[in-house]
Enzyme design. Structure first.
Site, PDB file in Angstrom:
ATOM      1  N   HIS A 107     -21.723  -2.550  -9.627  1.00  0.00           N
ATOM      2  CA  HIS A 107     -20.769  -1.500  -9.612  1.00  0.00           C
ATOM      3  C   HIS A 107     -21.036  -0.614 -10.762  1.00  0.00           C
ATOM      4  O   HIS A 107     -19.968   0.095 -10.811  1.00  0.00           O
ATOM      5  CB  HIS A 107     -19.431  -1.893  -9.111  1.00  0.00           C
ATOM      6  CG  HIS A 107     -19.475  -2.922  -7.848  1.00  0.00           C
ATOM      7  ND1 HIS A 107     -19.381  -4.117  -8.161  1.00  0.00           N
ATOM      8  CD2 HIS A 107     -19.372  -2.555  -6.731  1.00  0.00           C
ATOM      9  CE1 HIS A 107     -19.432  -4.796  -7.170  1.00  0.00           C
ATOM     10  NE2 HIS A 107     -19.344  -3.966  -6.116  1.00  0.00           N
TER      11      HIS A 107
HETATM   12  S1  FES Z   1     -19.566  -4.190 -11.833  1.00  0.00           S
HETATM   13 FE1  FES Z   1     -18.944  -5.131  -9.982  1.00  0.00          FE
HETATM   14  S2  FES Z   1     -19.613  -7.274 -10.139  1.00  0.00           S
HETATM   15 FE2  FES Z   1     -20.269  -6.180 -12.201  1.00  0.00          FE
END
Ligand code: FES
Length: 242
Positions: free
Chosen positions: A207
């Site tokens: 993410h």
């Molecule tokens: S940014 Fe979501 S798991 Fe690493």
């Protein structure tokens, strides 16, 4: 059937009806004789009802029967026996409970092979400066970074007070050249990529979380810095994690 035959049959039935009561009466007489003999033989038997008051012989169902002859004579003996039984069963119950708890704890505790994995020793001499090594410890990846002098300076000079998870670099390392962290993103648990991201540290592609060269979260959805596990340096070139 002819008329004389019918007549003779009717006469014989009538005669039978008249003699039947006498025949039936005979066994009754025998029975009465038997009962009379039985009464005579038991007339001297005695029955002492426990519900009799005693003095007047008048029956009274409200009287509680006495069971004295079934009771032991000494009250002290009774109490000693009761205390003994309560103590014995209490002791047995405590012993059973102790064994149950002990078995449960033995079963739940870590086995020898798990304990052997609880600590991991790493030879630091095999990790050159400026390189990452990933090892597995308790089923999780652990990042070991042999930091350069420039990386140490950068991590140390960062204004950490304003970061999302404020932490000085000195709080995250025991020796400045060695950075040891769990390789688990604090957002949802992905494994970040080393030497990547906007801050020259680690980048989580799941993410888009960016960690700096001290493993602190700088950008993205992760709420916390990468976790630092328990570790020690028993010798200069030896690292023990756990
Ligand atoms: S940014 Fe979501 S798991 Fe690493």
């Amino acid at each position: 059937m002819s008329v004389p035959t019918r007549l003779s049959t009717a006469i014989s039935r009538q005669a039978a009806r008249q003699t039947l009561p006498a025949v039936r009466a005979a066994p009754l007489g025998v029975q009465q004789q038997k009962r009379t003999r039985a009464d005579a033989s038991t007339s001297h038997a005695e029955f002492n009802s426990p519900f009799t008051r005693g003095t007047s012989g008048k029956k009274d169902t409200t009287v509680i029967p006495s069971f004295k002859k079934y009771r032991s004579g000494s009250e002290t003996n009774n109490k000693v026996f009761q205390y003994f039984m309560v103590g014995a069963f209490g002791g047995l119950s405590a012993l059973g409970a102790k064994n149950t708890v002990q078995d449960f704890l033995v079963n739940m505790s870590a086995s020898a092979d798990v304990l052997a994995q609880a600590k991991v020793e790493v030879d630091l001499a095999s990790i050159p400066e400026g390189k990452n090594v990933i090892i597995k410890w308790r089923g999780k990846p652990v990042f070991i970074r042999h930091r350069t002098a420039d990386e140490i300076k950068e991590a140390d000079e960062t204004k950490w007070e304003s970061l999302r998870d404020p932490q000085a670099d000195s709080e995250r390392v025991k020796k400045p050249e060695w950075l040891i962290m769990l390789g688990v993103c604090t957002h949802l648990g992905c494994v970040p990529i080393g030497e990547a991201g906007d801050f020259g540290g680690w980048f989580c592609p799941c993410h888009g979380s960016h960690y700096d060269i001290s493993g602190r979260i700088r950008k993205g959805p992760a709420p916390l810095n990468l976790e630092v596990p328990e570790y020690d340096f028993p010798e200069d070139t030896s690292l023990v994690i756990g």
